[in-house]
Design a protein around this motif. Sequence first.
Motif, short mmCIF file in Angstrom:
data_model
loop_
_atom_site.label_atom_id
_atom_site.label_comp_id
_atom_site.label_asym_id
_atom_site.label_seq_id
_atom_site.Cartn_x
_atom_site.Cartn_y
_atom_site.Cartn_z
N ALA A 38 38.12 -22.76 34.30
CA ALA A 38 36.67 -21.86 34.54
C ALA A 38 37.29 -20.52 34.33
CB ALA A 38 36.50 -21.98 35.91
N VAL A 39 38.14 -19.93 34.43
CA VAL A 39 38.58 -18.50 34.38
C VAL A 39 38.62 -18.52 32.88
CG1 VAL A 39 40.54 -17.11 34.46
CG2 VAL A 39 39.53 -18.01 36.36
N ARG A 40 39.14 -19.43 32.32
CA ARG A 40 39.27 -18.97 30.61
C ARG A 40 37.99 -19.39 30.16
NH1 ARG A 40 42.43 -16.43 31.64
NH2 ARG A 40 44.98 -16.83 31.61
N GLN A 41 37.08 -20.26 30.69
CA GLN A 41 35.68 -20.59 29.81
C GLN A 41 34.54 -19.53 30.21
OE1 GLN A 41 35.79 -23.08 27.65
NE2 GLN A 41 33.42 -22.18 26.98
N CYS A 42 34.70 -19.03 31.53
CA CYS A 42 33.55 -18.11 31.93
C CYS A 42 33.86 -16.66 31.84
CB CYS A 42 33.28 -18.48 33.49
SG CYS A 42 32.76 -20.15 33.62
N SER A 43 32.79 -15.67 31.67
CA SER A 43 33.04 -14.37 31.64
C SER A 43 33.27 -13.92 32.90
CB SER A 43 31.90 -13.64 31.04
OG SER A 43 30.77 -13.81 31.98
N VAL A 44 33.87 -12.69 32.92
CA VAL A 44 34.20 -12.13 34.44
C VAL A 44 32.89 -12.07 35.27
CG1 VAL A 44 35.10 -10.16 35.58
CG2 VAL A 44 36.47 -11.12 33.60
N ASP A 45 31.88 -11.64 34.48
CA ASP A 45 30.72 -11.57 35.22
C ASP A 45 30.11 -12.95 35.82
OD1 ASP A 45 30.27 -8.98 35.02
OD2 ASP A 45 28.81 -9.21 33.36
N ALA A 46 30.30 -13.96 34.87
CA ALA A 46 29.71 -15.43 35.60
C ALA A 46 30.72 -15.74 36.65
CB ALA A 46 29.88 -16.19 34.38
N LEU A 47 31.94 -15.26 36.70
CA LEU A 47 32.71 -15.77 37.71
C LEU A 47 32.57 -14.86 38.97
CD1 LEU A 47 36.34 -15.44 35.81
CD2 LEU A 47 35.29 -17.62 36.59
N LYS A 48 32.22 -13.45 39.03
CA LYS A 48 31.90 -12.74 39.83
C LYS A 48 30.71 -13.25 40.68
CE LYS A 48 34.20 -8.46 38.98
NZ LYS A 48 34.18 -7.13 38.52
N LYS A 49 29.62 -13.61 39.81
CA LYS A 49 28.22 -14.00 40.35
C LYS A 49 28.51 -15.43 41.12
CE LYS A 49 24.18 -15.00 38.21
NZ LYS A 49 23.49 -15.08 36.89
N ALA A 50 29.26 -16.42 40.54
CA ALA A 50 29.63 -17.56 41.18
C ALA A 50 30.05 -17.36 42.54
CB ALA A 50 30.79 -18.35 40.22
N VAL A 51 30.80 -16.41 42.58
CA VAL A 51 31.66 -16.26 44.09
C VAL A 51 30.28 -15.69 45.14
CG1 VAL A 51 33.44 -15.00 45.62
CG2 VAL A 51 34.00 -16.29 43.25
N GLU A 52 29.73 -14.75 44.29
CA GLU A 52 28.71 -13.95 45.21
C GLU A 52 27.65 -14.96 45.57
OE1 GLU A 52 25.51 -10.81 43.83
OE2 GLU A 52 27.81 -10.47 43.07
N LYS A 53 27.14 -15.86 44.83
CA LYS A 53 26.06 -17.04 45.14
C LYS A 53 26.47 -18.24 45.72
CE LYS A 53 22.62 -14.78 42.23
NZ LYS A 53 21.56 -15.08 41.26
N THR A 54 27.74 -18.16 45.70
CA THR A 54 28.70 -19.65 46.25
C THR A 54 27.69 -20.72 45.22
OG1 THR A 54 28.56 -18.55 48.32
CG2 THR A 54 29.19 -21.04 48.11
N GLU A 55 27.98 -20.68 44.02
CA GLU A 55 27.36 -21.78 43.14
C GLU A 55 28.36 -21.75 41.93
OE1 GLU A 55 23.21 -20.68 42.84
OE2 GLU A 55 23.86 -19.55 41.21
N LEU A 56 28.69 -22.85 41.35
CA LEU A 56 28.94 -23.15 40.07
C LEU A 56 27.98 -23.54 38.98
CD1 LEU A 56 32.19 -24.66 41.14
CD2 LEU A 56 31.96 -22.10 40.57
N THR A 57 26.57 -22.96 38.99
CA THR A 57 25.24 -23.36 38.35
C THR A 57 25.53 -23.12 36.91
OG1 THR A 57 24.26 -21.77 39.14
CG2 THR A 57 24.13 -23.77 40.16
N ASP A 58 26.16 -21.91 36.59
CA ASP A 58 26.30 -21.45 35.07
C ASP A 58 27.09 -22.49 34.32
OD1 ASP A 58 26.88 -18.05 33.92
OD2 ASP A 58 27.52 -20.14 32.74
N PRO A 59 26.44 -22.87 33.20
CA PRO A 59 27.06 -24.10 32.22
C PRO A 59 28.38 -23.83 32.06
CG PRO A 59 24.89 -23.02 31.30
CD PRO A 59 24.98 -22.03 32.54
N CYS A 60 29.16 -22.56 32.09
CA CYS A 60 30.50 -22.51 31.70
C CYS A 60 31.39 -23.19 32.71
CB CYS A 60 30.75 -20.93 31.54
SG CYS A 60 31.14 -20.34 33.19
N PHE A 61 30.86 -23.34 34.02
CA PHE A 61 31.70 -24.23 34.71
C PHE A 61 31.72 -25.86 34.62
CE2 PHE A 61 30.82 -20.40 37.13
CZ PHE A 61 32.09 -20.11 37.58
N THR A 62 30.55 -26.19 33.99
CA THR A 62 30.62 -27.58 33.53
C THR A 62 31.42 -27.96 32.28
OG1 THR A 62 28.25 -27.59 34.34
CG2 THR A 62 28.79 -29.47 32.96
N LYS A 63 31.27 -26.67 31.28
CA LYS A 63 32.09 -26.87 30.20
C LYS A 63 33.54 -26.83 30.68
CE LYS A 63 32.98 -26.54 25.83
NZ LYS A 63 33.36 -27.80 25.39
#
Lengths: 324, 424
Positions: free
Chosen positions: B203-228
């Motif tokens: 996940a850390v290598r696939q997702c941008s730092v922004d996407a990572l921060k947003k995921a933690v903030e919102k408690t969700e992994l809905t960004d497609p990068c997490f599925t990827k």
Amino acid sequence: MMSAAITTRPPTAPVPHAPAAGGTRRRSRLRTRLELALLLTPALVLFTGFVLVPIGVAVVYSLYSWNGFGPLTDFVGLQNYVDAFSGDVFQGAIGHNLLIATLSIIVQLPLSIGLALLLNRKLRGRTFLRMVVFAPYVLSEAVTAVIWLLMLQPGGFVDEILRGVGLGGFVRLWLADPSIVLYTLFVVITWKYIGFGVILLLAGLQGVPPELREAAALDGASAWQTTRHVVIPLLGPTIRIWIFLSVIGSLQLFDLVWIMTLGGPANASTTMATYLVDHGFKRYEFGFGSAVAVILFIICFVFALLYQRFALRRDTQGALTGVR
Amino acid sequence: MRSKKPLALFAAAALALAGCGGGGDASTEGPVTLTWWHNRTTEPMKSKWQQIADDFHKTHPNTSFTVEPLQNEQFQTKVPLALQGNTPPDLFQQWGGGALADQMKSGKIADITQASSGWIGPLGKYADGWKVGGKQFGVPYQMHAVGFWYRKDLFATAGITSPPTTLDELNAAVAKLKTAGIVPIALGGKDRWPDAFYFGYFAVRQCSVDALKKAVEKTELTDPCFTKAGENLKAFLDTKPFQDGFVGTPAQQGAGSSAGLLANAKAAMELQGDWEPDVMRALTEDKDLDSKLGWFPFPSVPGGQGDPTVLLGGGDGFSCTTRAAKACGEFLEHLVGDEVQKILAETGSGLPVRESAVASLKTETHKQISEAMNKASHLQFYFDTAFPTNVGQALNDAIANFFAGQGGPDTIVQSVSKAAAGNK
């Protein structure tokens, strides 16, 4: 509870012709009450404080969604119970407990009886053999679990032994294969607890009078017939109490599983107790965990009551059921 | 189901309380005895902490300590109980992230934002994990980072000349090691958390730092990068890089554990934290282990938007409770100061939070990790720690099930939203 029972006892009928004796009786009744109060209070206080109250508190917690911090505010009624029963992991856990309990009775019991009969005969090194059978029981469950965890790793001690005796084809991924792991655990449980059953049954065998065997032999009974129709029926009370302990133990199975597999892989060896710790403590879901604890308690309690009522009734008459 | 309102309410109450303390509350002026729960039950750290407490008492005679080392597992049960009661410890082990946010609901964790403003600067990004809602509720004294530990001798045997930097190179290394008859990677799947490192890093290598921060903030992994990331993980698992029966292998117990396999040259790599050499030393007779070990960060993933310098990790810290927040805060300042940081770095039990102490680390690999960490644009907390505890554990379980062949990338992603919504 006991003191209440005493006070509600019908008052002693007046004894008009013996006033002196009445005084003695009153004094002795007072003494009985004092004795009862003195002897029962510490136990009752401890039992109430450490068993009854926590059960009550757990029931209250189980009605809330609560993570252990802050006050109980999020009342959810029976939702936690619904969630537990509708989750397939918990359903699986109940199934695993029942499987272990059933296997205990159909595998461990005959094995224990056989070993006990064998070890009850006069044979060379009997004391040593008894000790060997009993030794695993003395080990703590945690130690047992760690030892077996290491021995059951792929290419570990167990695999090497099997290969060494030409049974290499039987080698499996003992703890990693979801379809095998529960049976692997059952073997370890059996190894650990067989000694307890054997000791219990050996004690029971001492209560079988030799005259009965002799009488059976004189009547022409074979060794098998003597065992089947004389010895085993007389072991009945011991067998019944062993089944009771074994089933309760199987329902509460925790330490061994927790250390060896953590309920894995993929929940293939989860038990009710590991599920409880996993969800109650590890996830900080104390409300839900309490609900699981209450379910586990009710299952054990209902089993215990039914078993006492129907199976142990004759054995414990007078001791637990009170004199009628 | 999980209501955020009470949290905000209690946080506000805690702020109000702590606000009083910061303003020179009379109750914290006099002599205090701080009850200190830490998790270093073994030497050398156990006596180091005692020594540090004793030394602090000499220079601050008003502050004394009751030091109580506890096993990690005990914190799970003792901290919630203590925070429910009226006498919580004044200072206790704090892993930060979601667990800290959970504990905030007790209203007993001290806000040290003001008290620490004068000295927390040099900690930089390391202090972020101990913030809730922008306020500081604890500080780390040591950091941890996960990466690949590898055996130089086995890499040489398999003809691998340099540590992999891309996923393709890692796959090539795995293939070479297999050809040489060496187990490429050891994994302690029984314990579940080592599995989570893999999903975390993909996940850390696939997702941008922004996407990572947003995921933690919102408690969700809905960004497609997490599925990827889950799909990449699946492809990686399909190359079968681990030892046989890895889902039943413990991480740290005995020579048959994943750490033991690496320590005894039965496997060539393991994705583990900086603590790994310590664990391995206890599991092998090899006295020369350190010279055979190398470390490289998780390789970059083709097409990933993640910054390859980002590290997955966490840290050990402490939180103060409100009773003696002033004295406790002063002690925290002492712990992250140069002097104590150097003492801690010398033990090798973690990575210093101050760059000045990096030179005191004993091994080259630890210096290398520490430098990588200082350079990293972002330090991603282990997801199980970053999320609220129930969500983090649900995620770990979903990942572990995936490693055992149950579920797919979508079940991993959904486990987070499900748990966050209060589903069991």
